[in-house]
Scaffold this motif. Structure first.
Motif, mmCIF file in Angstrom:
data_model
loop_
_atom_site.group_PDB
_atom_site.id
_atom_site.type_symbol
_atom_site.label_atom_id
_atom_site.label_comp_id
_atom_site.label_asym_id
_atom_site.label_seq_id
_atom_site.Cartn_x
_atom_site.Cartn_y
_atom_site.Cartn_z
ATOM 1 N N CYS A 71 -7.429 2.075 -0.091
ATOM 2 C CA CYS A 71 -6.366 1.848 0.888
ATOM 3 C C CYS A 71 -5.087 2.589 0.511
ATOM 4 O O CYS A 71 -4.372 3.104 1.383
ATOM 5 C CB CYS A 71 -6.079 0.349 1.018
ATOM 6 S SG CYS A 71 -7.334 -0.579 1.905
ATOM 7 N N VAL A 72 -4.794 2.651 -0.784
ATOM 8 C CA VAL A 72 -3.594 3.363 -1.244
ATOM 9 C C VAL A 72 -3.726 4.852 -0.940
ATOM 10 O O VAL A 72 -2.818 5.477 -0.377
ATOM 11 C CB VAL A 72 -3.363 3.137 -2.745
ATOM 12 C CG1 VAL A 72 -2.225 4.035 -3.244
ATOM 13 C CG2 VAL A 72 -3.029 1.677 -3.026
ATOM 14 N N ALA A 104 0.418 -2.146 -4.209
ATOM 15 C CA ALA A 104 -1.025 -2.108 -3.984
ATOM 16 C C ALA A 104 -1.745 -1.445 -5.152
ATOM 17 O O ALA A 104 -2.838 -1.869 -5.542
ATOM 18 C CB ALA A 104 -1.327 -1.359 -2.692
ATOM 19 N N HIS A 127 3.194 -1.598 6.450
ATOM 20 C CA HIS A 127 4.291 -1.683 5.473
ATOM 21 C C HIS A 127 4.574 -3.117 5.021
ATOM 22 O O HIS A 127 5.710 -3.458 4.698
ATOM 23 C CB HIS A 127 5.563 -1.035 6.034
ATOM 24 C CG HIS A 127 5.356 0.368 6.509
ATOM 25 N ND1 HIS A 127 5.157 1.422 5.644
ATOM 26 C CD2 HIS A 127 5.288 0.889 7.764
ATOM 27 C CE1 HIS A 127 4.981 2.543 6.351
ATOM 28 N NE2 HIS A 127 5.058 2.235 7.641
ATOM 29 N N LEU A 171 -0.999 -1.555 4.314
ATOM 30 C CA LEU A 171 -0.141 -0.410 3.984
ATOM 31 C C LEU A 171 0.388 0.300 5.235
ATOM 32 O O LEU A 171 1.593 0.611 5.296
ATOM 33 C CB LEU A 171 -0.887 0.560 3.073
ATOM 34 C CG LEU A 171 -1.061 0.046 1.635
ATOM 35 C CD1 LEU A 171 -2.059 0.897 0.862
ATOM 36 C CD2 LEU A 171 0.274 0.030 0.907
ATOM 37 N N THR A 175 3.817 -2.433 -0.390
ATOM 38 C CA THR A 175 4.179 -1.072 -0.761
ATOM 39 C C THR A 175 3.021 -0.402 -1.488
ATOM 40 O O THR A 175 2.190 -1.076 -2.115
ATOM 41 C CB THR A 175 5.413 -1.057 -1.683
ATOM 42 O OG1 THR A 175 5.059 -1.659 -2.940
ATOM 43 C CG2 THR A 175 6.573 -1.797 -1.065
ATOM 44 N N PRO A 176 2.930 0.936 -1.446
ATOM 45 C CA PRO A 176 1.868 1.626 -2.178
ATOM 46 C C PRO A 176 1.880 1.311 -3.676
ATOM 47 O O PRO A 176 0.820 1.155 -4.289
ATOM 48 C CB PRO A 176 2.184 3.102 -1.920
ATOM 49 C CG PRO A 176 2.891 3.106 -0.613
ATOM 50 C CD PRO A 176 3.713 1.860 -0.607
ATOM 51 N N ARG A 209 -3.836 5.752 2.982
ATOM 52 C CA ARG A 209 -2.848 5.104 3.854
ATOM 53 C C ARG A 209 -2.313 6.052 4.922
ATOM 54 O O ARG A 209 -1.918 5.612 6.008
ATOM 55 C CB ARG A 209 -1.688 4.540 3.023
ATOM 56 C CG ARG A 209 -0.871 5.561 2.262
ATOM 57 C CD ARG A 209 0.121 4.870 1.329
ATOM 58 N NE ARG A 209 1.025 5.786 0.638
ATOM 59 C CZ ARG A 209 0.713 6.445 -0.461
ATOM 60 N NH1 ARG A 209 -0.490 6.296 -1.009
ATOM 61 N NH2 ARG A 209 1.590 7.262 -1.030
#
Length: 293
Positions: A60-61, A88, A81, A78, A84-85, A64
Motif C-alpha cells: 500500500c505504501v 504506514a 490521507h 493512504l 501517512t506513508p 499509493r
C-alpha cells in the motif's frame, strides 16, 4: 479513533490474509494426520497473519500513487490521507518483526524464514520489480502467495517435503486465473495507471485462453497430491469434482469472450468468485482427508 484503527486494519488487506490462512491451517491438519497442537496452530496463524498484513501494508505504501487513481483502491487509507506513508511504513515494519519473532520462538526457525522470505518476495520482487513492468507480473509475483502451504507443513514437521511443494504449485497455477479474472473486471483502472496486467494488453478471449491453460495445470497438479502424499479417497474425489466445475466455468467464460469483448458479456467476476470457493474447498478437503483414511 475508530476510523484510524479501521484504516490500519485496511492496510493489511484482511481478505487476502483470510485466503492465505486458509492455505496454511488445513496443511497443518494434513501434516499432523489429525488435529495439530492448538498452541502451534494459534502461533502459526498469528505469525502468518502479521506477516501477510505487513506485506500488504508495504504494498500500500509503494502503490499509493496508483491506488489514488484506481476506483477499486482509491478508498484505501493512504489515498484518503487517513494514515501517512511514514506511519504506514513503520506499521508494516513492526508487523514484519513481530511475525518473525512469533514464528521463530513459538513455531520454528524454518517457518519464520519462509514467512520472512515470502514477505520480502512480495514487496521487492512483485510490488517493486514486476508489477509495473511485465504482463507476467502476477505469474511470478504470485509465488509469494504460495508460501503458506510450505509454512503450514514446516510448522508441524519442521522440514520440507514433496507434499507441501505440490500444494505450493496448486496455488501457483491457481493465482493467474484468479487474478486475471479480477484484473479483467478492472482493466480500465490498470490501463489508466499504466500497469500492464495481461487483460490490459490482450483481448478478453486471449486472456480466457491463458486462464484455461493455467486452470488445467492447476487441476492436474491438485490430483498429483494423491500419489505423492498417499491420500485417501476423499481428497482426489473432491479434487476431481471441484476441478471439473472450475474447468467448466473457465470454458464458459472463454466462449463468452469469443463472442464479445464486453465485460458485461464475459462476466469475469463469476470465475473470480468461483476461484475463491474452489481454493477454499480444496484445502478443506486436504484437512479432512486423514479423517476418511
Amino acid at each position: 479513533m475508530k476510523d484510524v484503527v479501521a484504516a490500519y486494519v485496511g492496510l493489511t488487506k484482511p481478505r487476502v490474509i483470510e485466503l492465505l490462512l486458509l492455505t496454511t491451517v488445513p496443511v497443518m491438519f494434513f501434516a499432523a494426520r489429525g488435529v495439530p497442537p492448538l498452541g502451534l496452530v494459534v502461533a502459526t496463524v498469528i505469525g502468518g497473519a502479521l506477516s501477510a498484513g505487513s506485506a500488504s501494508a508495504y504494498n500500500c505504501v509503494y502503490d499509493r500513487d496508483i491506488d489514488e487513481q484506481m476506483r477499486r483502491t482509491r478508498r484505501r487509507a493512504l489515498p484518503r490521507h487517513i494514515v501517512t506513508p511514514r506511519a504506514a511504513l513503520v506499521f508494516a515494519t513492526v508487523l514484519a518483526v513481530l511475525s518473525t519473532v512469533i514464528l521463530y520462538v513459538w513455531v520454528n526457525p524454518l517457518s519464520a524464514a519462509l514467512s520472512l522470505g515470502a514477505n520480502a518476495f512480495y514487496v521487492l520482487i512483485y510490488t517493486i520489480v514486476l508489477k509495473r513492468r511485465t504482463t507476467q507480473n502476477i505469474v511470478w509475483g504470485g509465488l509469494a502467495g504460495c508460501f503458506p502451504a510450505l509454512i503450514g507443513w514446516t510448522a508441524v514437521t519442521g522440514e520440507l517435503a514433496w507434499t507441501p511443494v505440490v500444494l505450493f504449485l496448486v496455488v501457483f497455477f491457481w493465482t493467474p486465473p484468479h487474478t486475471w479474472a479480477l484484473a479483467m473486471r478492472y482493466r480500465d483502472d490498470y490501463a489508466a495507471v499504466d500497469v500492464p496486467m495481461l487483460p490490459v494488453v490482450a483481448s478478453g478471449h486471449a486472456v480466457s485462453k491463458q486462464i484455461i491453460f493455467y486452470s488445467y495445470a492447476m487441476v492436474a497438479t491438485s490430483l498429483a497430491l494423491w500419489p505423492v502424499a498417499g491420500t485417501g479417497w476423499f481428497f482426489p474425489t473432491a479434487a476431481v469434482v471441484l476441478g471439473a466445475l472450475f474447468l467448466v466455468e473457465a470454458h464458459l467464460m472463454e466462449r463468452r469472450a469469443a463472442r464479445s469483448d464486453s465485460l458485461t458479456e464475459i462476466r469475469p467476476m463469476r470465475l473470480f468468485h468461483w476461484s475463491n470457493l474452489y481454493l477454499s474447498l480444496l484445502f478443506v478437503a486436504v484437512a479432512l482427508d486423514p479423517l476418511f483414511a
